[in-house]
Design a protein around this motif. Structure first.
Motif, short mmCIF file in Angstrom:
data_model
loop_
_atom_site.label_atom_id
_atom_site.label_comp_id
_atom_site.label_asym_id
_atom_site.label_seq_id
_atom_site.Cartn_x
_atom_site.Cartn_y
_atom_site.Cartn_z
N ASP A 110 0.82 -1.21 0.00
CA ASP A 110 0.00 0.00 0.00
C ASP A 110 0.86 1.27 0.00
O ASP A 110 0.38 2.34 -0.38
CB ASP A 110 -0.91 0.04 1.22
CG ASP A 110 -1.97 -1.06 1.19
OD1 ASP A 110 -2.18 -1.63 0.10
OD2 ASP A 110 -2.57 -1.34 2.24
N ARG A 152 -5.83 13.49 -0.46
CA ARG A 152 -5.18 12.17 -0.43
C ARG A 152 -3.83 12.21 -1.14
O ARG A 152 -2.86 11.60 -0.66
CB ARG A 152 -6.10 11.13 -1.09
CG ARG A 152 -7.40 10.87 -0.33
CD ARG A 152 -8.39 10.09 -1.18
NE ARG A 152 -9.68 9.95 -0.56
CZ ARG A 152 -10.14 8.83 0.01
NH1 ARG A 152 -9.37 7.75 0.02
NH2 ARG A 152 -11.33 8.78 0.56
N ASP A 395 -19.01 5.70 -7.11
CA ASP A 395 -17.72 5.49 -7.79
C ASP A 395 -17.67 6.13 -9.17
O ASP A 395 -16.72 6.87 -9.49
CB ASP A 395 -17.40 4.00 -7.89
CG ASP A 395 -16.79 3.43 -6.61
OD1 ASP A 395 -16.48 4.23 -5.71
OD2 ASP A 395 -16.62 2.20 -6.53
N GLN A 430 -11.56 -0.32 -12.96
CA GLN A 430 -11.98 -1.26 -11.92
C GLN A 430 -12.00 -2.69 -12.42
O GLN A 430 -11.65 -3.62 -11.69
CB GLN A 430 -13.35 -0.87 -11.38
CG GLN A 430 -13.34 0.39 -10.52
CD GLN A 430 -14.73 0.71 -9.98
OE1 GLN A 430 -15.72 0.63 -10.72
NE2 GLN A 430 -14.80 1.07 -8.72
N HIS A 433 -8.64 -4.28 -12.22
CA HIS A 433 -8.32 -4.76 -10.87
C HIS A 433 -9.06 -6.05 -10.55
O HIS A 433 -8.47 -7.01 -10.04
CB HIS A 433 -8.67 -3.69 -9.84
CG HIS A 433 -8.31 -4.07 -8.44
ND1 HIS A 433 -9.17 -4.78 -7.61
CD2 HIS A 433 -7.17 -3.87 -7.73
CE1 HIS A 433 -8.57 -4.99 -6.45
NE2 HIS A 433 -7.37 -4.46 -6.50
N ALA A 539 -4.89 -0.60 -7.18
CA ALA A 539 -5.57 -0.39 -5.90
C ALA A 539 -5.08 0.88 -5.23
O ALA A 539 -5.88 1.66 -4.69
CB ALA A 539 -5.35 -1.60 -4.99
N ASN A 540 -3.77 1.11 -5.25
CA ASN A 540 -3.22 2.31 -4.62
C ASN A 540 -3.75 3.57 -5.29
O ASN A 540 -4.10 4.55 -4.63
CB ASN A 540 -1.69 2.29 -4.69
CG ASN A 540 -1.08 1.22 -3.81
OD1 ASN A 540 -1.79 0.48 -3.11
ND2 ASN A 540 0.23 1.11 -3.83
N SER A 543 -7.41 4.20 -4.56
CA SER A 543 -7.54 4.70 -3.19
C SER A 543 -7.28 6.20 -3.13
O SER A 543 -7.95 6.92 -2.38
CB SER A 543 -6.57 3.95 -2.27
OG SER A 543 -6.63 4.46 -0.95
N GLY A 546 -10.35 7.92 -3.93
CA GLY A 546 -11.52 7.62 -3.10
C GLY A 546 -12.51 6.75 -3.83
O GLY A 546 -13.72 6.80 -3.57
N SER A 548 -13.46 2.71 -5.13
CA SER A 548 -13.22 1.35 -4.67
C SER A 548 -12.46 0.53 -5.71
O SER A 548 -12.54 0.80 -6.92
CB SER A 548 -14.55 0.65 -4.34
OG SER A 548 -15.31 0.45 -5.52
N ALA A 549 -11.71 -0.46 -5.21
CA ALA A 549 -11.01 -1.42 -6.07
C ALA A 549 -11.72 -2.76 -5.89
O ALA A 549 -11.40 -3.52 -4.97
CB ALA A 549 -9.54 -1.52 -5.68
#
Length: 553
Positions: A110, A152, A395, A430, A433, A539-540, A543, A546, A548-549
């Motif tokens: 992460d 973020r 999303d 998405q 992933h 995923a990083n 994130s 904000g 979702s993965a």
């Protein structure tokens, strides 16, 4: 070898070349820029360092580049360093060296992509800050997505960031809001300058539910009752809408508190004492034109009441008193004048104008069936955050609002965002992933899992090299997004990474898992590691937005 490691190698090699020629290495930039050539046939990476510094060093660019190529090509992990044109330098890395980025990702997890470029900075980021007189409209929704993503990204580069929402609960718009509530409670039409829409009727009913006798109170008490309860109900609804959208704030700051606490009076007095406020034509003026504004601004009006900027002055001073060394304001398209105004306010207090940054966001429109969507179900006159989320989900809404530079106006295509296909950008990322997660589950069924203890030199296909190089660009991209205050760079990068991954999947020779009675080979484990690195970066990046993965789609 990561792009950062290659940049360090090139710089150290350049120092060696310059030292051999008696040239001071101070002519070199602190950081060497390494880029991927547009044409992959030219190599894996390239730099224009020789063109940048040759003149300062008193050398011919191509001569410097050739000497640099000789030193760099002798380093482990570099297959070739070739001079092109007047002094460009192209590099080809060994497959094993490129694979080190995979090892780095799997080790950092992460934390891959995080850095310390902004370590020590204490930042206040104020965004959305919609008037508490109605639901959040599309412009505010854009800021809710972009502002949260920017927080973020800044945090990922080591900054201490406070998310702040400024409630404008003082001034004429609040009075119009309250009069609109009272009219609705009486069953009367909204005042000519008031607010209409179903939400006004709903809140008025809630006020009467809390205080059944509110309408029978004396006028001043009635106004205060509807104000106190109505504003709190509107605040609560705004906060809940933002939370449901994935955006929460550390501080909800009330403008009214600046007036009630005497902070506005104190700020005005300080500027009077310093001579930065002067009295003319019955009003007090800020000498803002002396600090870059296009004109001086009225701070105290002729009737003795503070102008809106008085609250801005006290608010900036309050932020600085709370220890923020950078105050970022995210404002709407009609607030261009605030850039010079706020910087002038900082200078008038004897502060650095660069302690203020103002980001201006352009308008957002909804489009469906090729036509503008104009009316909200609830607000009546504007499209709200709830309307957008109800139409497409959180999303897709967040991703679409973030993936464009805020400098440009945006038409949100509802029909596109409802699609579960690669035409929909958030689905495209998405799905990449989720597809990798599916591969991991299949690998686990075969008793296989990714590990860093593999031979990355086996990853020799061009699609594998392209995927590794794309993964390696992630940290520099995050740093650039933070420095430029442009979180849309993250979304665009993720689409590039998803594209590289889909190309990898499309090549038959790049098959990852064994089939039938086949045994897993060292190449199997190298590709599993590569796929896990790609998944981790997806995923990083999601994130940071904000978004979702998903494990499955």
């Amino acid at each position: 070898m990561t792009p950062a490691a290659l940049a360090d190698l090139v710089r150290s090699s350049a120092v060696q070349v310059l030292d051999a020629r008696g040239v001071d290495a101070a002519v070199l930039p602190e950081q060497v820029t390494i880029e991927r050539p547009r044409n992959p046939d030219h190599g894996d990476y390239a730099t224009n360092l020789a063109l940048q510094v040759a003149k300062k060093a008193g050398l011919k660019p191509r001569e410097f580049a050739e000497a640099l190529a000789e030193v760099v090509s002798a380093a482990d992990g570099v297959d070739a360093a070739e001079v092109a044109g007047p002094g460009f330098l192209n590099f080809r890395l060994a497959a094993g060296a490129q694979g080190e980025v995979v090892r780095q990702v799997l080790t950092a997890g992460d934390g891959y992509g995080r850095g310390d470029a902004l370590a020590g900075r204490v930042i206040n980021l104020e965004f959305v800050s919609a008037n508490p007189t109605g639901p959040i409209h599309l412009g505010g929704t854009r800021w809710a997505a972009v502002g949260d993503a920017l927080c973020r990204v800044l945090s990922a580069q080591g900054a201490a960031v406070t998310r702040e929402y400024y409630f404008n609960d003082a001034g004429a718009q609040i009075d119009r809001f309250v009069r609109s509530l009272i009219a609705a409670a009486k069953g009367e039409p909204a005042p000519e300058d008031g607010y209409a829409g179903g939400y006004i009727t709903d809140i008025a009913a809630e006020v009467l539910k809390a205080e059944p006798s509110a309408l029978s109170l004396p006028e001043d008490e009635r106004h205060e009752t509807f104000r106190r309860i109505g504003i709190e109900l509107m605040f609560s609804e705004i906060r809940q809408s933002l939370h449901d959208f994935g955006t929460d704030f550390d501080v909800y700051f009330h403008e009214n508190s600046l007036h009630e606490s005497g902070a506005v009076d104190a700020a005005v007095q300080q500027l009077k004492d310093s001579g930065n406020l002067y009295f003319d034509e019955g009003a007090w003026w800020l000498r803002s034109s002396e600090y870059g504004d296009d004109k001086d601004r009225v701070v105290i009006k002729t009737d003795g009441n503070p102008a809106y900027i008085a609250g801005d002055l006290a608010y900036f001073k309050d932020k600085r008193n709370r220890g923020f060394d950078l105050c970022i304001y995210m404002l709407g398209a009609d607030h261009h004048g605030y850039i010079a105004r706020l910087k002038a306010a900082a200078a008038a207090f004897g502060d650095d104008p660069d302690s203020v940054e103002v980001l201006i966001g352009q308008m957002v429109n909804l489009v469906s069936d090729g036509k503008p969507v104009r009316m909200s179900k609830r607000a009546g006159t504007v499209i709200t955050m709830e309307d957008l989320v109800e139409a497409v989900g959180v999303d897709p809404a967040r991703y679409e609002l973030i993936r464009y530079s805020v400098d440009s106006s945006l038409d949100v295509d509802l029909d596109l965002l409802r699609k579960h296909s690669n035409d929909n950008p958030v689905y495209y990322v998405q799905y990449a992933h989720a597809r990798l997660r599916s591969m991991q589950r299949s690998a686990a069924d075969l008793g296989l899992k990714s590990t860093v203890d593999v031979d990355f030199g086996l990853l020799t296909l061009s699609v594998e090299g392209d995927l590794m190089r794309t993964i390696g660009e992630y940290p520099a991209m995050v740093r650039r997004a933070a420095e430029m205050r442009e979180p849309h760079r993250v979304a665009r990068y993720l689409e590039e990474l998803a594209g590289a991954l889909h190309k990898f999947y499309a090549v038959r020779e790049a098959r990852v898992l064994p089939q039938g009675d086949e045994e897993a080979t060292p190449l199997t484990y190298a590709r599993l590691a590569l796929c896990e690195a790609a998944r981790q970066v997806l995923a990083n990046g999601l994130s940071l937005l904000g978004v979702s993965a998903p494990e499955r789609m």
